[in-house]
Design a protein around this motif. Structure first.
Motif, PDB file in Angstrom:
ATOM      1  N   SER A  13       4.526   9.975  -9.962  1.00  0.00           N
ATOM      2  CA  SER A  13       4.183   9.585 -11.336  1.00  0.00           C
ATOM      3  C   SER A  13       4.185  10.771 -12.292  1.00  0.00           C
ATOM      4  N   GLY A  14       3.734  11.929 -11.858  1.00  0.00           N
ATOM      5  CA  GLY A  14       3.730  13.109 -12.723  1.00  0.00           C
ATOM      6  C   GLY A  14       5.127  13.550 -13.104  1.00  0.00           C
TER       7      GLY A  14
ATOM      8  N   VAL B 196       3.266  17.136  -9.857  1.00  0.00           N
ATOM      9  CA  VAL B 196       2.498  16.319  -8.928  1.00  0.00           C
ATOM     10  C   VAL B 196       1.408  17.142  -8.273  1.00  0.00           C
ATOM     11  N   ASP B 197       1.740  18.334  -7.817  1.00  0.00           N
ATOM     12  CA  ASP B 197       0.725  19.164  -7.176  1.00  0.00           C
ATOM     13  C   ASP B 197       0.806  20.591  -7.706  1.00  0.00           C
TER      14      ASP B 197
ATOM     15  N   GLU C 209       2.506   1.734  -3.448  1.00  0.00           N
ATOM     16  CA  GLU C 209       1.550   2.284  -4.411  1.00  0.00           C
ATOM     17  C   GLU C 209       1.368   3.780  -4.194  1.00  0.00           C
ATOM     18  N   GLN C 210       1.262   4.195  -2.942  1.00  0.00           N
ATOM     19  CA  GLN C 210       1.088   5.609  -2.626  1.00  0.00           C
ATOM     20  C   GLN C 210       2.309   6.407  -3.070  1.00  0.00           C
TER      21      GLN C 210
ATOM     22  N   GLN D 152       6.623  10.453 -15.512  1.00  0.00           N
ATOM     23  CA  GLN D 152       6.015  10.236 -16.819  1.00  0.00           C
ATOM     24  C   GLN D 152       6.083  11.439 -17.735  1.00  0.00           C
TER      25      GLN D 152
ATOM     26  N   THR E 295       1.290  12.984 -20.124  1.00  0.00           N
ATOM     27  CA  THR E 295       0.330  12.108 -19.456  1.00  0.00           C
ATOM     28  C   THR E 295      -0.609  12.874 -18.550  1.00  0.00           C
TER      29      THR E 295
ATOM     30  N   SER F  75       4.448   5.625  -5.436  1.00  0.00           N
ATOM     31  CA  SER F  75       4.542   5.683  -6.899  1.00  0.00           C
ATOM     32  C   SER F  75       3.565   6.702  -7.474  1.00  0.00           C
ATOM     33  N   GLN F  76       2.405   6.886  -6.853  1.00  0.00           N
ATOM     34  CA  GLN F  76       1.439   7.882  -7.302  1.00  0.00           C
ATOM     35  C   GLN F  76       1.971   9.297  -7.079  1.00  0.00           C
ATOM     36  N   GLU F  77       2.723   9.511  -6.011  1.00  0.00           N
ATOM     37  CA  GLU F  77       3.246  10.837  -5.698  1.00  0.00           C
ATOM     38  C   GLU F  77       4.255  11.319  -6.733  1.00  0.00           C
TER      39      GLU F  77
ATOM     40  N   ARG G   6       0.832  -1.204   0.000  1.00  0.00           N
ATOM     41  CA  ARG G   6       0.000   0.000   0.000  1.00  0.00           C
ATOM     42  C   ARG G   6       0.870   1.258   0.000  1.00  0.00           C
TER      43      ARG G   6
END
Length: 138
Positions: free
Chosen positions: A21-22, A34-35, A14-15, A25, A29, A17-19, A11
């Motif tokens: 990803s922007g 990210v923010d 995954e969190q 990539q 995309t 990798s989401q932070e 978990r």
């Protein structure tokens, strides 16, 4: 078998990798940030656009008594006169410049120097060619 980190729970992996990803990539995309806090704000209507190289002599970093062009030209001269030629007279400077593939204008300038003077530094050669060096700071 699923690949993952052995240091974090799935978990948390995954969190994390989401932070990022922007950033990983890129802009194709859906956004490169990210923010929102990372998106640079545009200049205001009455503000000039930011530049990385402000124009003008006041910000050139040239020493007092010289222009930025003088500094560039003296540096150019110094590229063709190595330390092996100094101290040296006109003939030694010309031979060294030719050995270093100096352009014709540099060689011609060196050939115009007085024959019996020995120069200790590139700055002395530069001054003998009729140019100004920086003024002494006290």
């Amino acid at each position: 078998m699923e690949r993952g980190s052995s240091k974090h729970a799935p978990r948390v992996d995954e969190q994390m990798s989401q932070e990022v990803s922007g950033l990983v990539q890129g802009p194709g995309t859906g956004g490169s940030r990210v923010d929102e806090s990372r998106v640079p704000e545009p200049a205001g209507e009455d503000q000039p656009e930011a530049t990385t190289a402000p124009a003008g002599e006041l910000r050139s970093g040239a020493p007092k008594g010289m222009s930025s062009r003088d500094v560039e030209e003296r540096s150019r001269l110094g590229r063709f006169i190595t330390m092996a030629a100094l101290p040296g007279d006109r003939e030694m400077l010309v031979a060294n410049a030719l050995a270093n593939d100096a352009p014709d204008d540099v060689v011609a300038g060196l050939r115009g120097l007085p024959p019996d003077t020995v120069y200790q530094t590139v700055s002395e050669v530069w001054a003998a060619l009729g140019n100004k060096n920086e003024t002494t700071r006290w």
